[in-house]
Design an enzyme around this catalytic site. Structure first.
Site, PDB file in Angstrom:
ATOM      1  N   ASP A  78      -2.113   8.561   9.694  1.00 38.52           N
ATOM      2  CA  ASP A  78      -2.713   7.239   9.476  1.00 38.52           C
ATOM      3  C   ASP A  78      -4.017   7.083  10.265  1.00 38.52           C
ATOM      4  OD1 ASP A  78      -3.233   4.496   9.323  1.00 38.52           O
ATOM      5  OD2 ASP A  78      -1.504   3.915  10.537  1.00 38.52           O
ATOM      6  N   HIS A  91      -1.629  -0.749  13.227  1.00 38.23           N
ATOM      7  CA  HIS A  91      -2.001   0.660  13.103  1.00 38.23           C
ATOM      8  C   HIS A  91      -2.406   1.235  14.457  1.00 38.23           C
ATOM      9  CE1 HIS A  91      -2.004   0.536   8.687  1.00 38.23           C
ATOM     10  NE2 HIS A  91      -2.469  -0.702   8.835  1.00 38.23           N
ATOM     11  N   ASP A  95      -4.821  -5.014 -15.423  1.00 37.64           N
ATOM     12  CA  ASP A  95      -5.358  -6.336 -15.728  1.00 37.64           C
ATOM     13  C   ASP A  95      -4.329  -7.043 -16.599  1.00 37.64           C
ATOM     14  OD1 ASP A  95      -6.767  -8.573 -16.359  1.00 37.64           O
ATOM     15  OD2 ASP A  95      -8.498  -7.562 -17.219  1.00 37.64           O
ATOM     16  N   ASP A 141       0.819  -1.218   0.000  1.00 34.94           N
ATOM     17  CA  ASP A 141       0.000   0.000   0.000  1.00 34.94           C
ATOM     18  C   ASP A 141       0.851   1.265   0.000  1.00 34.94           C
ATOM     19  OD1 ASP A 141       0.942  -0.186   2.592  1.00 34.94           O
ATOM     20  OD2 ASP A 141      -0.971   0.233   3.560  1.00 34.94           O
TER      21      ASP A 141
END
Length: 573
Positions: free
Chosen positions: A193, A366, A441, A74
């Site tokens: 965050d 987190h 894709d 991410d």
């Protein structure tokens, strides 16, 4: 003259993953993280989703560099695609850069890119009117860093993924003194965050999670199959440590795991308590089940999918049985919860037992609500932009910020493409830039859009209906009656009447168009689609994808060719 500052999220807001934020300071653009996200189920066939950086293409000469906070997908997953277009320097910690290089080297287009720079918490980089520095944070991977952009208007701080853990070991600890120092210098804007914003309790200490894993290993008599995310280096280390203490050997399984483990070992970020700890699948045949741990990893939900294959007997190496324990050490996202429950059911049906860390401990990497407010109190920002999370998480984080004294009008819950502008006096939302998603894709980048996805969804739900008709336009007649093929719509053999009625409807529609003086191919195909679509929906309440194939023959030309061949044959005699 004071600097003009814009902060633009390209991803990571109102969604899970795909973190990427651009900070414009006068004529320079600083990119904070460059991540991807794995698609939800409705994105049929899509491998990954990356940010759309069309705005950056228009200002490519102004991009100063990419600053990475940690080595998870991410944060670094979109980097190969970005570097294919923007040849700019990339900065990150030693571990982060090592994983970023693995990502880039796997992409043929940018394999030779080598403008990487290793930084640490003592590094300062002078970009003229901006100085970039870093601070240590705690996450599930070593050497995570927050980023500070020092401007003449104050610091702009991006936390990246973080939590506070007083028992964190070397390589994972947070530098609290440095946080206090950054806050005392004056923070104009904080991007923090929000992924754990709904967690009202305290996140579990990693020391306690390590002990929990060890206890599980001690009191399990059979084989243990551990599911984890490949890039969660801390969890892998805890599994290695626990296995060594109870005299078990570990088998590595998973596409990314061996590369990541080899890289972490070579950098000293991961260590083997026992040199003979790792074995291959062949060696397990010589061991008893109670001597074996199989570590199954992958990206995001992949370890869960792997457990499903093992439970169903579809995995070539591992088939779960009644003496096994499936141990889920990854904390699933909300989107994966249904999948996890389905997986548990499949494992129990195979006879094996299931245990998950998340059942007993808050094992998130987190920050909890207390941690988030502690970070806000360290930084004391004038303006606050919650990032990294879906809307409800950003909204919860915003309320937490209000509780520690940040005014509501100084908090911005942004969408992708929002421009948060600071004009020297006030921060406000400026004119939005167009930012969407780019879907990958296979080898196709950005060639899949909403129309293609809609068609895939219809094909998946209602199937396809193909009609083939051959006509002679000059004679205005149908030469070959309609032939119908259906896939995923209805079973043809038990729906002969529906097929016959559909064929008659198509024949009538085609003949009507042939009889029309203003014959048009486009109108003919659309007319067939429309009438067939209405008829099929009336009969079945479904809308399959309808493909009319209209072929034309010229029978006069065929007769002339036949006559010519006959004459040529007579001459040859």
């Amino acid at each position: 003259m004071s600097s003009n500052i814009n902060i633009i999220p390209f991803g990571g807001v109102r969604e899970n993953g795909k973190n990427m934020y651009a900070v414009e300071v006068d004529e320079q653009i600083f990119i904070l993280d460059c991540g991807l996200k794995y698609p939800e189920n409705e994105l049929l066939g899509i491998d990954v989703v990356i940010p759309d950086w069309n705005y950056l293409r228009e200002h490519a000469d102004r991009v100063a560099g990419v600053f990475l906070t940690h080595g998870h997908a991410d944060a670094i997953g979109a980097l190969p695609y970005f570097l294919d277009e923007f040849k700019v320097p990339v900065f990150g910690s030693e571990m982060t850069i090592a994983l970023a290089k693995l990502n880039v080297e796997a992409n043929d287009k940018v394999r030779k890119f080598n403008d990487f720079h290793v930084v640490d918490a003592q590094t300062e980089i002078d970009f003229g009117n901006v100085t970039v520095s870093f601070f240590k944070t705690t996450h599930s991977i070593p050497e995570t860093l927050g980023v500070v952009l020092k401007t003449d208007q104050g610091n702009i701080v991006y936390t990246g993924d973080f939590k506070f853990d007083q028992t964190a070991t070397t390589g994972y600890e947070t530098d609290l003194a440095r946080l206090a120092e950054i806050g005392s210098q004056g923070v104009l804007a904080l991007l923090s965050d929000s992924a754990g914003a709904e967690n009202a309790g305290q996140s579990e200490r990693e020391k306690d999670i390590g002990e929990y894993i060890l206890e599980t290993f001690k009191y399990t008599s059979g084989r243990i199959v551990v599911a984890s995310v490949a890039s969660n280096i801390l969890r892998i280390q805890q599994i290695f440590d626990a296995a060594a203490q109870v005299d078990r050997k570990v088998v590595l399984s998973g596409h990314d795991l061996e590369k990541i483990v080899r890289t972490a070992l070579s950098l000293g970020k991961l260590h083997l308590p026992d040199e003979d700890l790792l074995i291959d699948f062949k060696a397990t045949k010589e061991l008893q089940p109670e001597q074996v741990v199989i570590l199954e990893t992958g990206k995001m939900g992949e370890p869960i999918k792997s457990l499903q294959r093992m439970a169903n007997g579809d995995d070539k190496d591992v088939k779960l049985n009644d003496s096994d324990l499936a141990f889920i050490t990854t904390t699933p996202s909300h989107a994966m919860e249904t999948e996890v429950q389905k997986t548990r059911d499949m494992i129990y049906r195979s006879g094996a037992q299931v245990k998950a860390i998340s059942d007993d401990l808050q094992s998130s990497g987190h920050a909890s609500q207390n941690d988030l407010q502690l970070m806000l109190n360290f930084m004391k920002p004038q303006y606050f932009i919650p990032v990294q999370g879906e809307y409800r998480l950003l909204n919860t984080h915003a309320k937490l910020a209000e509780e520690v004294g940040i005014a509501a009008d100084h908090i911005f819950i942004t969408s992708k493409g929002d421009v948060v502008n600071y004009d020297g006096e006030l921060m406000h939302l400026g004119q939005k830039v167009e930012v969407g998603d780019t879907m990958i894709d296979g080898t196709g980048i950005g060639d899949i859009g909403n129309i293609v996805l809609r068609d895939r969804r219809v094909l998946a739900e209602d199937g396809i209906f193909v009609v083939v008709v051959t006509i002679d336009r000059r004679k205005k007649k149908i030469v070959a009656q309609p032939k119908i093929t259906s896939r995923g719509f209805v079973f043809v053999k038990t729906n002969r009447e529906l097929m016959n009625q559909s064929a008659k409807l198509v024949a009538d529609t085609v003949q009507d168009n042939l009889d029309n003086k203003e014959f048009d191919w486009g109108h003919l195909k659309q007319d067939v689609r429309d009438k067939l679509n209405r008829f099929l929906f009336e009969q079945t309440k479904r809308h399959p994808v309808i493909l009319p194939v209209i072929m034309e023959v010229n029978q006069h030309a065929r007769k002339m060719n036949k006559k010519k061949k006959q004459e040529q044959g007579q001459e040859s005699k």
